[in-house]
Design a protein around this motif. Structure first.
Motif, PDB file in Angstrom:
ATOM      1  N   TYR A   1       0.786  -1.282  -0.132  1.00 15.19           N
ATOM      2  CA  TYR A   1      -0.095   0.014   0.102  1.00 15.19           C
ATOM      3  C   TYR A   1       0.904   1.293   0.048  1.00 15.19           C
ATOM      4  O   TYR A   1       0.281   2.419  -0.415  1.00 15.19           O
ATOM      5  N   LEU A   2       1.904   1.354   0.870  1.00 12.28           N
ATOM      6  CA  LEU A   2       2.997   2.412   0.849  1.00 12.28           C
ATOM      7  C   LEU A   2       3.413   2.858  -0.603  1.00 12.28           C
ATOM      8  O   LEU A   2       3.362   4.078  -0.936  1.00 12.28           O
ATOM      9  N   THR A   3       3.537   1.691  -1.373  1.00 12.21           N
ATOM     10  CA  THR A   3       4.099   2.078  -2.930  1.00 12.21           C
ATOM     11  C   THR A   3       2.974   2.877  -3.707  1.00 12.21           C
ATOM     12  O   THR A   3       3.041   3.858  -4.399  1.00 12.21           O
ATOM     13  N   GLU A   4       1.567   2.349  -3.483  1.00 13.21           N
ATOM     14  CA  GLU A   4       0.631   3.026  -4.441  1.00 13.21           C
ATOM     15  C   GLU A   4       0.280   4.541  -3.488  1.00 13.21           C
ATOM     16  O   GLU A   4      -0.121   5.319  -4.280  1.00 13.21           O
TER      17      GLU A   4
ATOM     18  N   GLU B   1       2.596   6.505  -1.925  1.00 11.63           N
ATOM     19  CA  GLU B   1       3.587   7.413  -2.540  1.00 11.63           C
ATOM     20  C   GLU B   1       3.226   8.056  -4.153  1.00 11.63           C
ATOM     21  O   GLU B   1       3.376   9.187  -4.417  1.00 11.63           O
ATOM     22  N   GLN B   2       2.852   7.121  -4.868  1.00 10.41           N
ATOM     23  CA  GLN B   2       2.448   7.322  -6.339  1.00 10.41           C
ATOM     24  C   GLN B   2       1.382   8.461  -6.257  1.00 10.41           C
ATOM     25  O   GLN B   2       1.382   9.384  -6.973  1.00 10.41           O
ATOM     26  N   ASP B   3       0.361   8.133  -5.360  1.00 11.61           N
ATOM     27  CA  ASP B   3      -0.962   8.933  -5.287  1.00 11.61           C
ATOM     28  C   ASP B   3      -0.535  10.203  -4.682  1.00 11.61           C
ATOM     29  O   ASP B   3      -1.093  11.302  -5.319  1.00 11.61           O
ATOM     30  N   HIS B   4       0.450  10.389  -3.837  1.00  9.12           N
ATOM     31  CA  HIS B   4       0.940  11.755  -3.099  1.00  9.12           C
ATOM     32  C   HIS B   4       1.612  12.513  -4.155  1.00  9.12           C
ATOM     33  O   HIS B   4       1.216  13.579  -4.341  1.00  9.12           O
ATOM     34  N   ARG B   5       2.245  11.888  -4.850  1.00 16.48           N
ATOM     35  CA  ARG B   5       3.006  12.735  -6.100  1.00 16.48           C
ATOM     36  C   ARG B   5       2.103  13.150  -7.077  1.00 16.48           C
ATOM     37  O   ARG B   5       2.366  14.265  -7.384  1.00 16.48           O
ATOM     38  N   ARG B   6       1.468  12.260  -7.592  1.00 17.24           N
ATOM     39  CA  ARG B   6       0.308  12.702  -8.464  1.00 17.24           C
ATOM     40  C   ARG B   6      -0.523  14.079  -7.856  1.00 17.24           C
ATOM     41  O   ARG B   6      -0.594  15.042  -8.724  1.00 17.24           O
ATOM     42  N   ARG B   7      -1.074  13.912  -6.863  1.00 17.86           N
ATOM     43  CA  ARG B   7      -1.970  14.943  -6.199  1.00 17.86           C
ATOM     44  C   ARG B   7      -0.942  16.228  -6.179  1.00 17.86           C
ATOM     45  O   ARG B   7      -1.538  17.458  -6.047  1.00 17.86           O
ATOM     46  N   PHE B   8       0.279  16.017  -5.749  1.00 13.14           N
ATOM     47  CA  PHE B   8       0.937  17.164  -5.584  1.00 13.14           C
ATOM     48  C   PHE B   8       1.303  17.971  -6.678  1.00 13.14           C
ATOM     49  O   PHE B   8       1.161  19.188  -6.801  1.00 13.14           O
ATOM     50  N   TYR B   9       1.512  17.296  -7.991  1.00 10.42           N
ATOM     51  CA  TYR B   9       1.771  17.887  -9.297  1.00 10.42           C
ATOM     52  C   TYR B   9       0.360  18.560  -9.874  1.00 10.42           C
ATOM     53  O   TYR B   9       0.150  19.604 -10.220  1.00 10.42           O
ATOM     54  N   GLU B  10      -0.619  17.654  -9.349  1.00 12.44           N
ATOM     55  CA  GLU B  10      -2.197  18.225  -9.879  1.00 12.44           C
ATOM     56  C   GLU B  10      -2.156  19.420  -9.196  1.00 12.44           C
ATOM     57  O   GLU B  10      -2.764  20.653  -9.750  1.00 12.44           O
ATOM     58  N   LYS B  11      -2.020  19.718  -7.902  1.00 13.57           N
ATOM     59  CA  LYS B  11      -2.243  20.917  -6.965  1.00 13.57           C
ATOM     60  C   LYS B  11      -1.331  21.949  -7.712  1.00 13.57           C
ATOM     61  O   LYS B  11      -1.695  23.356  -7.678  1.00 13.57           O
ATOM     62  N   LEU B  12      -0.318  21.624  -7.896  1.00 15.99           N
ATOM     63  CA  LEU B  12       1.050  22.673  -8.427  1.00 15.99           C
ATOM     64  C   LEU B  12       0.401  23.322  -9.755  1.00 15.99           C
ATOM     65  O   LEU B  12       0.323  24.555  -9.969  1.00 15.99           O
ATOM     66  N   THR B  13      -0.153  22.103 -10.703  1.00 14.97           N
ATOM     67  CA  THR B  13      -0.451  22.943 -11.738  1.00 14.97           C
ATOM     68  C   THR B  13      -1.734  23.877 -11.653  1.00 14.97           C
ATOM     69  O   THR B  13      -1.896  24.782 -12.434  1.00 14.97           O
ATOM     70  N   THR B  14      -2.850  23.118 -10.837  1.00 14.86           N
ATOM     71  CA  THR B  14      -4.051  24.096 -10.592  1.00 14.86           C
ATOM     72  C   THR B  14      -3.782  25.486  -9.950  1.00 14.86           C
ATOM     73  O   THR B  14      -4.106  26.550 -10.443  1.00 14.86           O
ATOM     74  N   GLU B  15      -2.655  25.390  -9.112  1.00 15.61           N
ATOM     75  CA  GLU B  15      -2.102  26.756  -8.365  1.00 15.61           C
ATOM     76  C   GLU B  15      -1.578  27.683  -9.538  1.00 15.61           C
ATOM     77  O   GLU B  15      -1.656  28.805  -9.449  1.00 15.61           O
ATOM     78  N   SER B  16      -1.012  27.102 -10.609  1.00 15.92           N
ATOM     79  CA  SER B  16      -0.261  28.101 -11.461  1.00 15.92           C
ATOM     80  C   SER B  16      -1.176  28.660 -12.480  1.00 15.92           C
ATOM     81  O   SER B  16      -1.187  29.626 -12.654  1.00 15.92           O
ATOM     82  N   LEU B  17      -2.221  27.892 -12.745  1.00 16.09           N
ATOM     83  CA  LEU B  17      -3.478  28.374 -13.563  1.00 16.09           C
ATOM     84  C   LEU B  17      -4.127  29.664 -12.741  1.00 16.09           C
ATOM     85  O   LEU B  17      -4.524  30.602 -13.288  1.00 16.09           O
ATOM     86  N   ILE B  18      -4.394  29.321 -11.513  1.00 18.07           N
ATOM     87  CA  ILE B  18      -5.174  30.340 -10.638  1.00 18.07           C
ATOM     88  C   ILE B  18      -3.933  31.430 -10.591  1.00 18.07           C
ATOM     89  O   ILE B  18      -4.699  32.801 -10.623  1.00 18.07           O
ATOM     90  N   GLN B  19      -2.836  31.443 -10.348  1.00 22.35           N
ATOM     91  CA  GLN B  19      -1.989  32.716 -10.111  1.00 22.35           C
ATOM     92  C   GLN B  19      -1.938  33.358 -11.697  1.00 22.35           C
ATOM     93  O   GLN B  19      -1.627  34.568 -11.506  1.00 22.35           O
ATOM     94  N   SER B  20      -1.987  32.819 -12.737  1.00 21.59           N
ATOM     95  CA  SER B  20      -1.818  33.380 -14.049  1.00 21.59           C
ATOM     96  C   SER B  20      -3.075  34.444 -14.037  1.00 21.59           C
ATOM     97  O   SER B  20      -2.801  35.276 -15.150  1.00 21.59           O
ATOM     98  N   LEU B  21      -4.165  34.209 -13.516  1.00 25.02           N
ATOM     99  CA  LEU B  21      -5.236  35.259 -13.421  1.00 25.02           C
ATOM    100  C   LEU B  21      -5.193  36.355 -12.537  1.00 25.02           C
ATOM    101  O   LEU B  21      -5.910  37.279 -12.676  1.00 25.02           O
ATOM    102  N   GLY B  22      -3.846  36.616 -12.111  1.00 31.96           N
ATOM    103  CA  GLY B  22      -3.478  37.970 -11.198  1.00 31.96           C
ATOM    104  C   GLY B  22      -4.111  37.684  -9.939  1.00 31.96           C
ATOM    105  O   GLY B  22      -4.545  36.830  -9.406  1.00 31.96           O
ATOM    106  N   ASP B  23      -4.746  38.860  -9.570  1.00 32.39           N
ATOM    107  CA  ASP B  23      -5.263  39.193  -8.201  1.00 32.39           C
ATOM    108  C   ASP B  23      -6.529  39.739  -8.339  1.00 32.39           C
ATOM    109  O   ASP B  23      -6.795  40.964  -8.199  1.00 32.39           O
TER     110      ASP B  23
END
Length: 495
Positions: free
Chosen positions: A319-322, A324-346
């Motif tokens: 389960y730990l292998t699964e 870790e993969q899930d945490h990595r995926r969610r981390f980069y998904e959140k990073l991508t979404t944050e980048s899109l939000i930041q591109s809209l300014g304030d």
């Protein structure tokens, strides 16, 4: 006919039609002064969406012209002047076509802002520069002087520079302003590195149990949405339990703990959780939950202590292998979404929040106290349309024309549009939303006939029509046609 006469004829044709080029260029220069239509026709939308296809032709042709010129100059390969002349001519024509289809796309209102104008004027300047390049090319072919060649080559090289700039602006319109550069700076690189949590710091409950409860249960059992009165966001809430007659968690007894009983029932049982349509816990997750409860349900039990237990060690290693993969995926998904939000300014008239249970999803709501937010403001959110799962336009200036853009939010699950001036004409644009389940039309001017558009939204489950003028006959007719659709006459929740 020899090569020289061909070039002379080509030059004469260019000179003969130079006024036509000037007239067409003047028309193109006036295009940005025309405002987009409120709701464009289907033909305009179709032609506009050809722009991303057509725009690749000038990119290839202009780059090829420079590439062939360079390899010819370096004596790597001899490319005839006829081929380069054809590339330049086709390059101009494809630039004109790209500008025309680009204007249609602009006219749909799907894009707006400074980046759009920089992209458009870059295209206009590129077209003019390509016309100058062709003129200088023909001049060089006539004079065959070193001076005229370098004038021509400088124009061709400049056209390629403008092409790169214009293409980058176009990419920024679609993917956001930092799409090309977000991974280049060292500062950004330090932000995107994902590092797994050291195993000696991990807890069975906080890092394993919570992980699958968060993924598969908390979307229905949180502070904002607590089915059966059960909240699972903290250990204290889990112990407190819900409104059911069975205790949710009884340490040392998984069989008496309702949370385990529910997830281990046959999937066709009415009490089985999660409900139909939601991903159930895997066999490993069920066994881990059982082991944790039977061994005291201690929230502070460290993973290293559990790993030494031969009963649970094989489950954890898999389960730990699964995990870790899930945490990595969610981390980069959140990073991508944050980048899109930041591109809209304030922004000052709306708020965006990432769904804590799905890092790809974003909720959109109006600021309080409310400020002006209308149909045109939706255009600026286009890059986030695929991520918006919940949208609240309560008390905004949205009209029925705004449904054209809302209908492009493919992941939209909940839409709150209370206290607006809509009459429902635009609801037809929502028929392609496959995930829309909740629609709140309370305190609007929705008419009887226009409400019938909701019958074309197959995924819809709940519609709120509190304080509207919908007749009893229409309500009964809708309920007869859609027994799975619930119409609420009471006030819905505020989001």
């Amino acid at each position: 006919m020899n090569s020289k006469s061909l070039l002379t004829k080509r030059k004469n044709i260019f000179i003969k039609f130079r006024y036509l080029f000037l007239l067409l260029g003047g028309v193109l220069l006036l295009l940005p002064t025309i405002s987009p239509g409120e709701v464009p026709s289907n033909l305009i939308v179709f032609l506009g969406r050809l722009h991303p296809l057509v725009v690749h032709f000038p990119i290839v042709l202009i780059f090829l012209a420079l590439f062939f010129e360079l390899i010819t100059k370096a004596n790597i390969l001899k490319v005839t002047s006829n081929i380069i002349g054809i590339l330049l001519g086709l390059g101009i024509l494809s630039c004109l076509g790209s500008l025309l289809f680009g204007f249609f796309l602009y006219y749909t209102g799907e894009y707006s802002g400074d980046t759009l104008y920089q992209h458009y004027w870059g295209g206009v300047f590129l077209t003019v520069l390509m016309a100058l390049t062709l003129f200088l090319f023909l001049t060089y072919q006539k004079e065959k002087s070193e001076r005229s060649y370098w004038f021509y080559f400088l124009a061709l090289f400049s056209a390629n520079v403008v092409l790169v700039y214009t293409g980058h602006q176009g990419g920024s319109l679609t993917h956001g302003g930092e799409y090309l550069t977000q991974f280049l700076s060292k500062e950004k690189q330090t932000q995107i590195i994902w590092e797994p949590k050291p195993i000696e710091e991990m807890l069975v409950y906080g890092d394993v149990i919570v992980a699958f409860l968060d993924k598969k249960c908390m979307s229905c059992h949180n502070e904002n949405k607590s089915k059966g009165g059960l909240i699972l966001t903290t250990y204290e809430d889990l112990v407190k339990g819900g409104k059911g007659e069975h205790a949710t968690l009884i340490p040392n007894s998984s069989e008496e703990s309702d949370i385990f009983r529910r997830v281990s029932l046959p999937s066709n049982d009415d009490d089985f959780m999660p409900p139909e349509g939601k991903p159930p816990l895997s066999q490993n997750e069920v066994l881990l939950l059982k082991w944790w409860i039977d061994n005291g349900a201690d929230p502070n039990l460290r993973l290293t202590e559990a790993s030494s237990n031969p009963e649970i060690e094989p489950l954890l290693s898999v389960y730990l292998t699964e995990l870790e993969q899930d945490h990595r995926r969610r981390f980069y998904e959140k990073l991508t979404t944050e980048s899109l939000i930041q591109s809209l300014g304030d922004p000052t008239n709306f708020e965006l929040k990432i769904d804590p249970f799905d890092e790809k999803s974003v909720s959109l709501s109006m600021t309080f106290p409310p400020t002006k937010f209308g149909d045109t403001d939706l255009i600026g959110l286009k890059t986030l349309f695929p991520q918006i799962s919940k949208a609240s336009f309560i008390g905004s200036d949205i009209t029925d024309n705004g449904f054209y853009y809302i209908g492009q939010m493919a992941s939209l699950n909940e839409l709150y549009i209370q206290q607006t001036q809509i009459n429902g004409e635009g609801l037809a644009y929502l028929s392609n939303l496959e995930d829309l389940e909740i629609l709140d039309l309370s305190k609007t001017n929705i008419s009887n006939g226009n409400l019938l558009h909701i019958l074309r939204i197959p995924s819809l489950k709940e519609v709120y029509i509190y304080e509207t003028n919908i007749s009893k006959e229409i309500i009964e007719a809708i309920q007869e046609n859609r027994t799975d659709l619930k119409l609420h006459l009471e006030r819905g929740k505020l989001f």
